[in-house]
Design an enzyme around this catalytic site. Structure first.
Site, PDB file in Angstrom:
ATOM      1  N   ASP A   1       0.875  -1.343  -0.213  1.00 40.58           N
ATOM      2  CA  ASP A   1      -0.115   0.070  -0.204  1.00 40.58           C
ATOM      3  C   ASP A   1       0.907   1.188  -0.037  1.00 40.58           C
ATOM      4  OD1 ASP A   1      -3.277   0.374   0.973  1.00 40.58           O
ATOM      5  OD2 ASP A   1      -1.725   1.964   0.927  1.00 40.58           O
TER       6      ASP A   1
ATOM      7  N   GLN B   1     -14.588   2.471   1.310  1.00 43.65           N
ATOM      8  CA  GLN B   1     -13.717   2.269   0.080  1.00 43.65           C
ATOM      9  C   GLN B   1     -13.578   3.399  -0.479  1.00 43.65           C
ATOM     10  OE1 GLN B   1     -15.818  -0.798  -2.306  1.00 43.65           O
ATOM     11  NE2 GLN B   1     -14.187  -0.890  -3.465  1.00 43.65           N
TER      12      GLN B   1
ATOM     13  N   HIS C   1     -10.515  -5.511  -3.296  1.00 41.17           N
ATOM     14  CA  HIS C   1      -9.187  -5.739  -2.548  1.00 41.17           C
ATOM     15  C   HIS C   1      -9.274  -5.893  -1.252  1.00 41.17           C
ATOM     16  CE1 HIS C   1      -9.813  -1.208  -2.060  1.00 41.17           C
ATOM     17  NE2 HIS C   1      -9.225  -1.367  -1.250  1.00 41.17           N
TER      18      HIS C   1
HETATM   19  P1  AMP Z   1      -9.862   1.481   0.374  1.00 42.00           P
HETATM   20  O1  AMP Z   1      -9.984   2.770   0.999  1.00 42.00           O
HETATM   21  O2  AMP Z   1     -10.279   0.357   1.089  1.00 42.00           O
HETATM   22  O3  AMP Z   1     -10.455   1.447  -1.096  1.00 42.00           O
HETATM   23  O4  AMP Z   1      -8.239   1.141   0.083  1.00 42.00           O
HETATM   24  C1  AMP Z   1      -7.446   1.885  -0.969  1.00 42.00           C
HETATM   25  C2  AMP Z   1      -6.167   1.808  -0.721  1.00 42.00           C
HETATM   26  O5  AMP Z   1      -5.496   1.774  -1.767  1.00 42.00           O
HETATM   27  C3  AMP Z   1      -5.632   2.791   0.218  1.00 42.00           C
HETATM   28  O6  AMP Z   1      -4.913   2.144   1.402  1.00 42.00           O
HETATM   29  C4  AMP Z   1      -4.583   3.414  -0.701  1.00 42.00           C
HETATM   30  O7  AMP Z   1      -3.529   3.878   0.274  1.00 42.00           O
HETATM   31  C5  AMP Z   1      -4.013   2.560  -1.554  1.00 42.00           C
HETATM   32  N1  AMP Z   1      -3.406   3.082  -2.813  1.00 42.00           N
HETATM   33  C6  AMP Z   1      -4.370   3.876  -3.614  1.00 42.00           C
HETATM   34  N2  AMP Z   1      -3.440   4.265  -4.749  1.00 42.00           N
HETATM   35  C7  AMP Z   1      -2.321   3.071  -4.511  1.00 42.00           C
HETATM   36  C8  AMP Z   1      -1.401   2.840  -5.566  1.00 42.00           C
HETATM   37  N3  AMP Z   1      -1.117   3.533  -6.616  1.00 42.00           N
HETATM   38  N4  AMP Z   1      -0.556   2.032  -5.062  1.00 42.00           N
HETATM   39  C9  AMP Z   1      -0.366   1.321  -4.059  1.00 42.00           C
HETATM   40  N5  AMP Z   1      -1.525   1.596  -3.097  1.00 42.00           N
HETATM   41  C10 AMP Z   1      -2.533   2.677  -3.296  1.00 42.00           C
END
Ligand code: AMP
Ligand code: ZN
Length: 113
Positions: A30, A93, A99
């Site tokens: 992440d 989300q 994910h």
């Molecule tokens: P959620 O809020 O459950 O949808 O989780 C989305 C997650 O994706 C968050 O923890 C972000 O930090 C992570 N995230 C968003 N863009 C990226 C990226 N390009 N690479 C890695 N993690 C990401």
């Protein structure tokens, strides 16, 4: 999905720190880690959220996501780990591609925010 960041990571169009990849799943670090280990387990196919995945008959893929997340959790969390699937707006989300978060390396608290 052309405008989905996790589809772009799955296809290799956007770089990420990859920890695991197979024919259906990719796992990445992440970008904004909430624990010493914070891994995202992502299906390569686009499904908006867990409910949409089940709605489209993706039970076997959901099982594989959970199995992969558990394997990574065990590898990184000798003393335990937490799996999270934020689903929908009230579920917190922010990326609309299903994910599983794998969190490990610190003592988790409850309730979550
Ligand atoms: P959620 O809020 O459950 O949808 O989780 C989305 C997650 O994706 C968050 O923890 C972000 O930090 C992570 N995230 C968003 N863009 C990226 C990226 N390009 N690479 C890695 N993690 C990401
Ligand atoms: Zn996607």
């Amino acid at each position: 999905m052309t405008d989905c960041i996790f589809c772009k990571i799955a296809s290799g169009e956007v770089a990420a720190k990859e920890l695991y990849r197979d024919d259906e799943i990719v796992a990445i670090a992440d970008l904004n880690p909430q624990a010493p280990t914070h891994v995202l387990v992502i299906p390569r196919a686009h499904h908006e959220d867990l409910a949409a995945l089940y709605d489209s008959g993706g039970g076997a893929l959901a099982q594989r996501l959970l199995a992969t997340a558990t394997k990574l959790g065990r590898e990184h969390g000798a003393n335990g780990f937490r799996l999270v699937v934020n689903t929908g707006e009230e579920g917190g989300q922010t990326v609309a591609h299903v994910h599983v978060h794998v969190l490990a390396g610190r003592h988790m608290t409850w309730p979550p925010g």
